[in-house]
Each structure stands twice: as C-alpha cells, then as structure tokens.
Design an enzyme around this catalytic site. Structure first.
Site, PDB file in Angstrom:
ATOM      1  N   CYS A 122      31.596  42.901  47.793  1.00 14.90           N
ATOM      2  CA  CYS A 122      32.834  43.134  48.674  1.00 14.90           C
ATOM      3  C   CYS A 122      32.648  44.122  49.638  1.00 14.90           C
ATOM      4  O   CYS A 122      33.228  44.051  50.769  1.00 14.90           O
ATOM      5  CB  CYS A 122      34.014  43.235  47.875  1.00 14.90           C
ATOM      6  SG  CYS A 122      34.418  41.963  46.814  1.00 14.90           S
ATOM      7  N   HIS A 264      39.453  46.227  52.499  1.00 18.65           N
ATOM      8  CA  HIS A 264      39.112  45.208  51.599  1.00 18.65           C
ATOM      9  C   HIS A 264      40.388  44.409  51.121  1.00 18.65           C
ATOM     10  O   HIS A 264      41.163  45.205  50.765  1.00 18.65           O
ATOM     11  CB  HIS A 264      38.112  45.526  50.692  1.00 18.65           C
ATOM     12  CG  HIS A 264      37.738  44.471  49.737  1.00 18.65           C
ATOM     13  ND1 HIS A 264      37.403  43.061  50.256  1.00 18.65           N
ATOM     14  CD2 HIS A 264      37.714  44.287  48.267  1.00 18.65           C
ATOM     15  CE1 HIS A 264      36.990  42.293  49.251  1.00 18.65           C
ATOM     16  NE2 HIS A 264      37.231  42.828  48.215  1.00 18.65           N
ATOM     17  N   ASN A 294      40.897  37.052  47.771  1.00 19.60           N
ATOM     18  CA  ASN A 294      39.835  38.105  48.381  1.00 19.60           C
ATOM     19  C   ASN A 294      38.704  36.999  48.419  1.00 19.60           C
ATOM     20  O   ASN A 294      37.740  36.201  47.562  1.00 19.60           O
ATOM     21  CB  ASN A 294      39.587  38.570  46.789  1.00 19.60           C
ATOM     22  CG  ASN A 294      38.368  39.514  46.819  1.00 19.60           C
ATOM     23  OD1 ASN A 294      37.503  39.612  47.754  1.00 19.60           O
ATOM     24  ND2 ASN A 294      38.283  40.504  45.895  1.00 19.60           N
TER      25      ASN A 294
HETATM   26  O1  UT7 Z   1      36.404  42.986  44.548  1.00 14.78           O
HETATM   27  C1  UT7 Z   1      36.663  43.086  43.295  1.00 14.78           C
HETATM   28  C2  UT7 Z   1      37.415  42.225  42.823  1.00 14.78           C
HETATM   29  N1  UT7 Z   1      38.387  42.492  41.522  1.00 14.78           N
HETATM   30  C3  UT7 Z   1      39.473  43.090  41.678  1.00 14.78           C
HETATM   31  O2  UT7 Z   1      39.847  43.609  42.961  1.00 14.78           O
HETATM   32  C4  UT7 Z   1      40.524  43.008  40.647  1.00 14.78           C
HETATM   33  C5  UT7 Z   1      41.424  44.166  40.912  1.00 14.78           C
HETATM   34  N2  UT7 Z   1      42.477  44.194  39.887  1.00 14.78           N
HETATM   35  C6  UT7 Z   1      43.495  43.435  39.988  1.00 14.78           C
HETATM   36  O3  UT7 Z   1      43.698  42.827  41.153  1.00 14.78           O
HETATM   37  C7  UT7 Z   1      44.677  43.309  38.712  1.00 14.78           C
HETATM   38  O4  UT7 Z   1      44.264  44.259  37.948  1.00 14.78           O
HETATM   39  C8  UT7 Z   1      44.794  41.957  38.165  1.00 14.78           C
HETATM   40  C9  UT7 Z   1      45.449  40.972  39.340  1.00 14.78           C
HETATM   41  C10 UT7 Z   1      43.350  41.276  37.993  1.00 14.78           C
HETATM   42  C11 UT7 Z   1      45.628  41.996  37.188  1.00 14.78           C
HETATM   43  O5  UT7 Z   1      46.975  42.465  37.358  1.00 14.78           O
HETATM   44  P1  UT7 Z   1      47.481  43.490  36.433  1.00 14.78           P
HETATM   45  O6  UT7 Z   1      48.948  44.082  37.027  1.00 14.78           O
HETATM   46  O7  UT7 Z   1      46.541  44.506  36.268  1.00 14.78           O
HETATM   47  O8  UT7 Z   1      47.856  42.944  35.161  1.00 14.78           O
HETATM   48  P2  UT7 Z   1      47.003  43.108  33.884  1.00 14.78           P
HETATM   49  O9  UT7 Z   1      45.631  42.708  33.714  1.00 14.78           O
HETATM   50  O10 UT7 Z   1      47.512  44.533  33.205  1.00 14.78           O
HETATM   51  O11 UT7 Z   1      47.853  41.972  32.842  1.00 14.78           O
HETATM   52  C12 UT7 Z   1      49.364  41.898  32.366  1.00 14.78           C
HETATM   53  C13 UT7 Z   1      49.716  40.732  31.812  1.00 14.78           C
HETATM   54  C14 UT7 Z   1      48.739  40.483  30.756  1.00 14.78           C
HETATM   55  O12 UT7 Z   1      49.524  40.038  29.497  1.00 14.78           O
HETATM   56  P3  UT7 Z   1      50.077  40.888  28.433  1.00 14.78           P
HETATM   57  O13 UT7 Z   1      48.797  41.529  27.758  1.00 14.78           O
HETATM   58  O14 UT7 Z   1      50.876  42.249  29.073  1.00 14.78           O
HETATM   59  O15 UT7 Z   1      50.881  40.098  27.642  1.00 14.78           O
HETATM   60  C15 UT7 Z   1      47.930  39.391  31.077  1.00 14.78           C
HETATM   61  O16 UT7 Z   1      47.445  38.530  30.094  1.00 14.78           O
HETATM   62  O17 UT7 Z   1      49.445  39.694  32.624  1.00 14.78           O
HETATM   63  C16 UT7 Z   1      48.726  38.649  31.992  1.00 14.78           C
HETATM   64  N3  UT7 Z   1      47.983  37.780  33.013  1.00 14.78           N
HETATM   65  C17 UT7 Z   1      48.457  36.693  33.507  1.00 14.78           C
HETATM   66  N4  UT7 Z   1      49.617  35.974  33.491  1.00 14.78           N
HETATM   67  C18 UT7 Z   1      49.781  35.143  34.196  1.00 14.78           C
HETATM   68  C19 UT7 Z   1      46.721  38.242  33.481  1.00 14.78           C
HETATM   69  N5  UT7 Z   1      46.282  37.207  34.575  1.00 14.78           N
HETATM   70  C20 UT7 Z   1      47.516  36.509  34.492  1.00 14.78           C
HETATM   71  C21 UT7 Z   1      47.717  35.034  35.425  1.00 14.78           C
HETATM   72  N6  UT7 Z   1      49.063  34.639  35.169  1.00 14.78           N
HETATM   73  N7  UT7 Z   1      47.032  34.819  36.174  1.00 14.78           N
END
Ligand code: UT7
Length: 337
Positions: A122, A264, A294
C-alpha cells in the site's frame, strides 16, 4: 542538486463492476461466513468497492493502469513518446514476469521508456514517486510516469470476513517532470521506512518461489491474503502519525501550513485516529475509502486525482501524502502542487 521533480498531471480508473457490502454478505454466506452492511460501515467506513469483471480478459491491472496513465499524460500536456521511465507500483501484477510496467508500456506505446515494477504494497505509490524523484534529480530522466494500481479482488480470501470486506481494484497515475531545483511547485521532501519484523501481519504465503501453490495449499487458501487486522490497525495509526510529524519537522512546518492531507485509504477509523492525534481537521483530508475500499497502491493517486479534477486542490497548495502497507512499509511525501 540542479534539479527537482514536479507533479504535472494525474489520472485514475476503476472497474465498472460495483460490489456493495450487501453483495459481499450474500457472496460469503455460501461459505457459511456472516457479515452485514452495518458492521462493515461502522468498523471501516466502506460502503462499496469496484472489482474487475473476471469474464472480461481485457480488464486487468495494466488495463486500469493504462486508462489512468492516459489521463495523467493528458493533464500534463504530454504524450507516451515523452516518457523516459515507467515506474509501476503494484503487489497484484498481471503476471510475475514480465512486469506489469512492461505490459503497460506495450498498451501505451511508450517506446522510448524503460519500465519496472515496485512492490511496496500500500505504500507503493509513495515509494514510486520517491524513486522517480531520484532519477529526475540526478538528471537521468526528465519525464517519468508513476502508476499505483491493484487488482486485490483476485487475492482476497472470501472465507475470511475480517479481510475480504476491505479491498477493491483500481489504478492511479502521475506524471513527474524535471524542473530547476528551487521551483516553488515541486516535491519538497520524503520519508521512507520499512520494518521486516512485521512481515507476518499481512502476507500471501504461497505463490512465490518459497511456497508453490499445490492443490492442498490451494484448498487451504494459502495463495490468498492473510491479515492480523487489529495489530495492523495499531501499527498503522502510530506509523502514519510518525511519518507525518517527521515530514513537517524536516520542513519546519506545522499542520497549519498544510492545505491537504492525503492518507492511505484503509479504514476511515484509522484516518480519524490519525487526524485526531495530529489535530488535523477532517475537512482538509481527502477520502474515497467509502466508495472504493482499500485499493492499496492506488488509494493515494486516485483520491488525489479526484480532488484535482473537482477543483478542491488549487495551484500552489501544500499537500502531504502518508501511507503504510505490508512489509511493514511506510512513507510520506510533502509536495507543493
Ligand atoms: O493495508 C493494510 C490492510 N489492512 C488493514 O488496514 C487492516 C487494518 N485493520 C482494520 O481495518 C480492522 O482491524 C478490521 C476492519 C480488520 C477489523 O475491525 P476491528 O474493529 O479491529 O474488529 P476486530 O478484529 O476486533 O473484531 C471484532 C469482532 C470480532 O468478533 P468477536 O470476537 O468480538 O465476537 C470479529 O470476529 O467483529 C467480528 N468481525 C466481523 N463481524 C461482522 C470481524 N470481521 C467482521 C465482519 N462482519 N466482516
């Protein structure tokens, strides 16, 4: 140094095909994986993204790059024959060999140029600009085309709901031109870094020379994106803030000296967290993550091109680009448009 580099023109392109959050929810439900529009909007700010039409073999990374490049050349008042060098930033190439830069060269008919790819994920567009700037400042090239383009839809694991919702396809391009060193409208400074200790946070394990894609690895989706989202989020905010502060300090500037901040586009919450820490007003931050997701190396040049074409960015304004990506790579470029 006698020379500096100035950005003369930009262009952008996205595939026609839209994939909304509801479309993704439907698509991944076949694997027994759940998501919904509300979660995706709240946690990422993304409403939809564009993806290539896999039935159309002519729609590829380099075809999107070519559309963006043609627009950038037109804005710069240049033709393909003027290009000395092509630098193509991508981590989702048309083919591993030859480079996507060479496919673009053929499509564009840029016969005089030499062409190469850069993979900084990225951060690729920023790495591309900084590389181009060195060739221009040293007098090796006068006109360089820099493209940042990705087709991430082909590398997404649709069974991983935390990553498959984030990415989209697109291309952005910029033409850089040699100008006398003290020209006001030029690239002012750059700050690059990478940290290989964080390689595991975002990777595609198979498909390179280290791990062949065997049928077993294919079924395990090892040729698709693996990501530690939470960790990347924290590192991203910290790194974007650090790079921005370094760029400002080096130029004895403060936030008040910047007209536009172009981070980004990975997640609106990352952008908001960085804005809060820098105390940068959101209305001077360019954003397109809501409409395109993204698009990795394409996010900065596409959102920049949009703001140039709709007149938000004016001649003489000062702009800060700031990116992070797999590697972990990162970098900032400060320029006067
Ligand atoms: O260029 C590099 C590319 N990558 C990035 O930039 C990623 C950067 N990170 C992020 O954007 C965020 O961390 C995410 C969008 C990937 C995830 O968001 P978050 O607020 O950090 O959520 P989390 O990983 O802490 O997950 C919270 C909950 C989990 O459930 P539990 O364990 O609390 O029951 C996940 O399983 O949300 C759940 N979850 C979803 N639920 C519905 C994760 N993805 C999804 C989804 N739909 N798509």
């Amino acid at each position: 140094m006698k020379f500096a580099a100035r950005m003369l023109g930009t262009g952008s392109a996205h595939p026609e095909k839209r994939l909304t959050n509801d479309d993704i929810a439907r698509k991944i439900s076949q694997f027994g994986v759940e998501t919904n529009d509300r979660w995706i909007r709240d946690r990422t700010g993304i409403r939809e993204r564009r993806v290539i039409d896999v039935q159309n073999s002519a729609e590829t990374n380099s075809s999107l790059g070519t559309q963006a490049a043609r627009q950038a050349l037109a804005m710069a008042g240049k033709t393909a024959a003027d290009i000395d060098q092509i630098i193509y930033a991508t981590c989702t190439p048309d083919t591993i060999i030859p480079s996507t830069a060479c496919w673009l060269q053929q499509k564009l008919g840029a016969d005089r140029a030499w062409a190469m790819d850069i993979n900084a994920a990225c951060s690729g567009f920023i790495y591309g600009i900084v590389t181009a700037e060195q060739f221009i400042r040293s007098g090796h090239a006068k006109t360089i085309l820099v493209v940042g383009a990705e087709v991430l839809s082909q590398f997404v694991n649709w069974q991983d709901r935390s990553s498959c919702i984030l990415f989209g396809d697109g291309a952005g391009a910029a033409v850089l031109e040699q100008v006398p060193a003290q020209t006001a409208r030029r690239l002012l400074s750059n700050h690059l870094l990478s940290n290989g200790d964080l390689n595991g946070l975002f990777l595609i394990p198979a498909g390179g020379s280290k791990l062949e894609v065997t049928p077993e690895r294919y079924h395990q989706n090892l040729h698709k994106i693996q990501m530690n989202g939470r960790e990347i989020f924290k590192v991203a905010v910290r790194t974007l803030v650090e790079c921005a502060q370094q760029a400002l300090a080096k130029n004895q500037m403060t936030i008040g000296d910047l007209d536009w901040f172009v981070p980004h586009q990975a997640n609106i919450r990352i952008i908001e967290a960085v804005a809060e820490r820098l105390q940068f007003p959101m209305d001077r931050i360019l954003i397109n993550v809501d409409r395109f997701g993204n698009t990795s190396a394409a996010t900065i040049p596409t959102v920049l091109d949009e703001a140039l074409r709709n007149g938000r960015i004016q001649n003489g304004q000062t702009i800060l680009f700031d990116a992070f990506g797999a590697g972990l790579t990162a970098g900032a470029v400060l320029l006067r448009w």
